[in-house]
Design a protein around this motif. Structure first.
Motif, PDB file in Angstrom:
ATOM      1  N   GLU A   1       0.830  -1.216   0.000  1.00  0.00           N
ATOM      2  CA  GLU A   1       0.000   0.000   0.000  1.00  0.00           C
ATOM      3  C   GLU A   1       0.862   1.263   0.000  1.00  0.00           C
ATOM      4  N   LYS A   2       1.938   1.258   0.768  1.00  0.00           N
ATOM      5  CA  LYS A   2       2.829   2.417   0.784  1.00  0.00           C
ATOM      6  C   LYS A   2       3.468   2.629  -0.578  1.00  0.00           C
ATOM      7  N   LEU A   3       3.777   1.557  -1.300  1.00  0.00           N
ATOM      8  CA  LEU A   3       4.371   1.695  -2.637  1.00  0.00           C
ATOM      9  C   LEU A   3       3.369   2.305  -3.625  1.00  0.00           C
ATOM     10  N   GLN A   4       2.122   1.912  -3.495  1.00  0.00           N
ATOM     11  CA  GLN A   4       1.111   2.480  -4.399  1.00  0.00           C
ATOM     12  C   GLN A   4       0.910   3.975  -4.131  1.00  0.00           C
ATOM     13  N   ILE A   5       0.962   4.369  -2.872  1.00  0.00           N
ATOM     14  CA  ILE A   5       0.868   5.800  -2.557  1.00  0.00           C
ATOM     15  C   ILE A   5       2.107   6.532  -3.059  1.00  0.00           C
ATOM     16  N   LEU A   6       3.277   5.895  -2.906  1.00  0.00           N
ATOM     17  CA  LEU A   6       4.511   6.516  -3.380  1.00  0.00           C
ATOM     18  C   LEU A   6       4.498   6.726  -4.886  1.00  0.00           C
ATOM     19  N   LYS A   7       3.898   5.818  -5.627  1.00  0.00           N
ATOM     20  CA  LYS A   7       3.841   5.948  -7.084  1.00  0.00           C
ATOM     21  C   LYS A   7       3.094   7.218  -7.497  1.00  0.00           C
ATOM     22  N   LYS A   8       2.048   7.574  -6.748  1.00  0.00           N
ATOM     23  CA  LYS A   8       1.326   8.821  -7.039  1.00  0.00           C
ATOM     24  C   LYS A   8       2.193  10.038  -6.724  1.00  0.00           C
ATOM     25  N   TYR A   9       2.927   9.976  -5.633  1.00  0.00           N
ATOM     26  CA  TYR A   9       3.802  11.089  -5.280  1.00  0.00           C
ATOM     27  C   TYR A   9       4.914  11.286  -6.300  1.00  0.00           C
ATOM     28  N   ILE A  10       5.381  10.202  -6.891  1.00  0.00           N
ATOM     29  CA  ILE A  10       6.486  10.307  -7.844  1.00  0.00           C
ATOM     30  C   ILE A  10       6.067  11.133  -9.053  1.00  0.00           C
ATOM     31  N   GLU A  11       4.862  10.911  -9.554  1.00  0.00           N
ATOM     32  CA  GLU A  11       4.405  11.664 -10.731  1.00  0.00           C
ATOM     33  C   GLU A  11       4.335  13.161 -10.440  1.00  0.00           C
ATOM     34  N   SER A  12       3.774  13.524  -9.312  1.00  0.00           N
ATOM     35  CA  SER A  12       3.683  14.949  -8.987  1.00  0.00           C
ATOM     36  C   SER A  12       5.062  15.556  -8.768  1.00  0.00           C
ATOM     37  N   CYS A  13       5.964  14.823  -8.151  1.00  0.00           N
ATOM     38  CA  CYS A  13       7.320  15.339  -7.925  1.00  0.00           C
ATOM     39  C   CYS A  13       8.066  15.536  -9.235  1.00  0.00           C
ATOM     40  N   LYS A  14       7.824  14.673 -10.189  1.00  0.00           N
ATOM     41  CA  LYS A  14       8.478  14.841 -11.495  1.00  0.00           C
ATOM     42  C   LYS A  14       8.086  16.173 -12.138  1.00  0.00           C
ATOM     43  N   PHE A  15       6.800  16.488 -12.122  1.00  0.00           N
ATOM     44  CA  PHE A  15       6.348  17.746 -12.708  1.00  0.00           C
ATOM     45  C   PHE A  15       6.909  18.939 -11.951  1.00  0.00           C
ATOM     46  N   GLU A  16       6.960  18.834 -10.631  1.00  0.00           N
ATOM     47  CA  GLU A  16       7.504  19.941  -9.832  1.00  0.00           C
ATOM     48  C   GLU A  16       8.978  20.184 -10.134  1.00  0.00           C
ATOM     49  N   VAL A  17       9.741  19.120 -10.214  1.00  0.00           N
ATOM     50  CA  VAL A  17      11.178  19.264 -10.494  1.00  0.00           C
ATOM     51  C   VAL A  17      11.393  19.816 -11.890  1.00  0.00           C
ATOM     52  N   HIS A  18      10.608  19.342 -12.845  1.00  0.00           N
ATOM     53  CA  HIS A  18      10.750  19.844 -14.216  1.00  0.00           C
ATOM     54  C   HIS A  18      10.379  21.325 -14.302  1.00  0.00           C
ATOM     55  N   ALA A  19       9.319  21.731 -13.593  1.00  0.00           N
ATOM     56  CA  ALA A  19       8.928  23.145 -13.608  1.00  0.00           C
ATOM     57  C   ALA A  19       9.982  24.011 -12.932  1.00  0.00           C
ATOM     58  N   ASP A  20      10.548  23.534 -11.846  1.00  0.00           N
ATOM     59  CA  ASP A  20      11.600  24.299 -11.169  1.00  0.00           C
ATOM     60  C   ASP A  20      12.833  24.466 -12.045  1.00  0.00           C
ATOM     61  N   SER A  21      13.167  23.449 -12.787  1.00  0.00           N
ATOM     62  CA  SER A  21      14.341  23.558 -13.656  1.00  0.00           C
ATOM     63  C   SER A  21      14.116  24.533 -14.807  1.00  0.00           C
TER      64      SER A  21
END
Length: 596
Positions: free
Chosen positions: A471-491
């Motif tokens: 269950e923690k891995l499935q929640i982490l998978k959702k966080y990964i997608e949002s973090c990718k967009f945030e990092v790309h926007a910051d760059s």
């Protein structure tokens, strides 16, 4: 005799038999065949020295009576005192009480075997031999009656006492040449020993198997003297019906009692005997650990429970290592027994590492909750560095699990550990990416998120057995997608204006290595231009590459004969003119005249 007073104050005398005794709270246990085997091997029978073993039994019996406070008179007077059911049912009864009749039987048997060796030259000693065997059988029957009638001995002790008495009875009947009765008694002993060996774990079966092998020559000899080899089987069929029925009942009780006191554990398809007392207590306490952790109200309380269990586990591991180091039986034991104790050590170490991982997961949960709620732990704010370090410790624990002795080549076990390690590597990569994002290293952070996504996908696809981790891995998978967009926007949004705004609020001057002449088309309020060392133009100017004039080397010039051009250049006339002037001077001074 005991003197008591009733309610009226009158004295009343009662005998010991009338006195109400309290039964001990735990059943008495005596591993008869293991004890006598160890004693025989250590005190003379390895070399066939029965006299030495007989002396050991006498000394041991004297010490035992002194410790148990049942001496037989003093130095001047002998007063016989036997162990009775009264001693066994007392509140202070202990296992060593059963050792008194056992040692008496062993001493008489050793004396009989010594007389057998001496009877080769002195035939009259055969009568003394039979008398000593009768005395050994008498003590063995006393031991059996104490175990059965007292009701305080465990089922295994009763079985072993019955087999021991049957064996000594068979040995006596063999000397008396009563072949059928001897075969019957030896077959009963063999049957009990076979069933005990089948019910016990592997590392405890060796003693009983060896005893069964010792009985086979005597049984064959009895069958030969009877004249029909099938007669021994018929005797067992007739006389063994009641024994088998009683045996099944006692074996069921033995298994029930063994599970209650944690004499053995089963792990990954193998049963292991638990001998050290500290290990038994630890394993019994571990049975209710999950329930205690679940009933704890806070994460801190759960961590405290696991910390206490880990301390007990450390003591259990030390007890096993100490037993391996100091116990001479383990040093001289077979390879199977050593493997069993090492397997138990690996099992307890496995439990320690698994509970350590549970404790670290609770620490991670505590840190994540504090970070989300902006709460300090021990006066410090929780940072991604702290969570990264916790997951690194968990991965180190899994690495130790992979290196457990005896499981390096277990492919199934290694695959299970590797699957769980991938899941925790995903969490570690996620928090490393957050650390890199805080350091404005967006490219590396994006790469770590990609690797994290790969680990999560592999872990979910491998069907983890831990549902909570899944269950923690499935929640982490959702966080990964949002973090990718945030990092790309910051760059993308990271430019000089953001840096200038940050420096403005921080009170730090902006220093740009790019000179003013190279950024004339950009407007920027640069205070460095007004300082003593303005960055306007880079001095000295950078060197530029320019085309180079080629060099030619004429190597053929030395081998070419050029034409004489003196007549054309006037060099010949100058030579003639020089020669006339010289002649004029010579003639004037008288030089150059020849004598005729």
């Amino acid at each position: 005799m005991v003197v008591l007073e009733d309610e009226a104050g009158d004295a009343k005398t009662i005998t010991t038999e009338e006195k109400v005794e309290e039964k001990p709270t735990t059943l008495l246990t005596l591993e008869i065949f293991r004890i006598i085997k160890d004693a025989q091997q250590q005190h003379g029978l390895r070399h066939g020295d029965y006299q030495r073993y007989r002396g050991y039994c006498s000394r041991r019996l004297r010490r035992l009576r002194k410790v148990l406070k049942i001496p037989q008179g003093d130095r001047r007077h002998y007063r016989r005192r036997d162990v009775t059911t009264v001693h066994l049912t007392a509140s202070n009864a202990e296992n060593r009480l059963l050792g008194v009749p056992l040692l008496q039987a062993e001493r008489a048997w050793a004396h009989a075997m010594q007389l057998r060796q001496e009877a080769n030259t002195e035939p009259r000693k055969k009568f003394h031999l039979i008398a000593r065997l009768k005395k050994a059988c008498s003590h063995a029957q006393t031991l059996l009656q104490l175990c059965e009638q007292s009701g305080v001995c465990c089922a295994r002790t009763q079985l072993e006492a019955g087999a021991y008495a049957a064996w000594l009875g068979g040995a006596l009947l063999l000397e008396l040449q009563q072949w059928r009765r001897a075969a019957d008694s030896l077959q009963r002993a063999q049957l009990v020993l076979d069933n005990l060996s089948a019910a016990l774990p592997e590392d405890e079966r060796l003693v009983y198997k060896q005893k069964v092998e010792e009985l086979k020559p005597s049984l064959r000899y009895c069958a030969y003297n009877i004249g029909d080899e099938s007669a021994a089987g018929d005797l067992v069929a007739m006389r063994g019906q009641g024994l088998i029925e009683n045996l099944d009942t006692l074996m069921a009780q033995a298994k029930e009692s063994r599970s209650g006191v944690m004499h053995e554990v089963e792990w990954r398809g193998r049963r292991v005997t638990v001998r050290p007392e500290k290990v038994r207590l630890f394993l019994i306490a571990l049975q209710d650990l999950d329930k205690s952790v679940a009933n704890a109200q806070t994460v801190e309380a759960k961590i405290d429970i696991l910390e206490n269990v880990l301390m007990d586990c450390k003591d259990a591991i030390s007890a096993i290592k100490e037993e391996i180091k100091n116990d001479p039986k383990l040093k001289s034991a077979s390879e199977l027994q050593v493997s069993g104790i090492n397997y138990l050590l690996s099992y307890v170490m496995y439990l320690r590492l698994v509970r350590t991982i549970d404790r670290n997961n609770l620490l991670v949960q505590q840190a994540e909750n504090a970070r989300q709620n902006n709460i300090q732990i021990d006066g410090k704010k929780v940072r991604p560095h702290d969570l990264t370090r916790l997951y690194e410790i968990i991965l180190q624990n899994y690495t130790e699990l992979q290196q457990l002795p005896g499981f390096e080549n277990d492919a199934v076990y290694q695959q299970e550990i590797e699957t769980q390690m991938k899941a925790y590597r995903a969490f570690r990569c996620y928090y490393i990416a957050q650390v890199l994002t805080g350091l404005r290293r967006f490219r590396e952070a994006l790469a770590m998120l990609e690797r994290c996504d790969s680990y999560v996908t592999d872990s979910i696809g491998s069907k983890l057995a831990d549902k909570q981790l899944l269950e923690k891995l499935q929640i982490l998978k959702k966080y990964i997608e949002s973090c990718k967009f945030e990092v790309h926007a910051d760059s993308v949004l990271e430019d000089d204006e953001d840096q200038e705004e940050e420096n403005k609020y921080s009170g730090k001057s902006h220093k740009d290595k790019k000179p003013l002449v190279d950024r004339l088309d950009e407007y920027r309020e640069d205070t460095q231009v007004l300082t003593k060392n303005p960055n306007i133009y880079k001095m000295p100017p950078p060197m530029e590459a320019i085309p180079c004039k080629p060099l030619f080397f004429d190597l053929a010039c030395n081998f070419i004969e050029f034409p004489n051009l003196d007549d054309k250049t006037g060099a010949a006339d100058s030579k003639k003119q020089g020669a006339g002037l010289t002649g004029l001077v010579k003639g004037f001074l008288g030089w150059g005249k020849s004598d005729k």
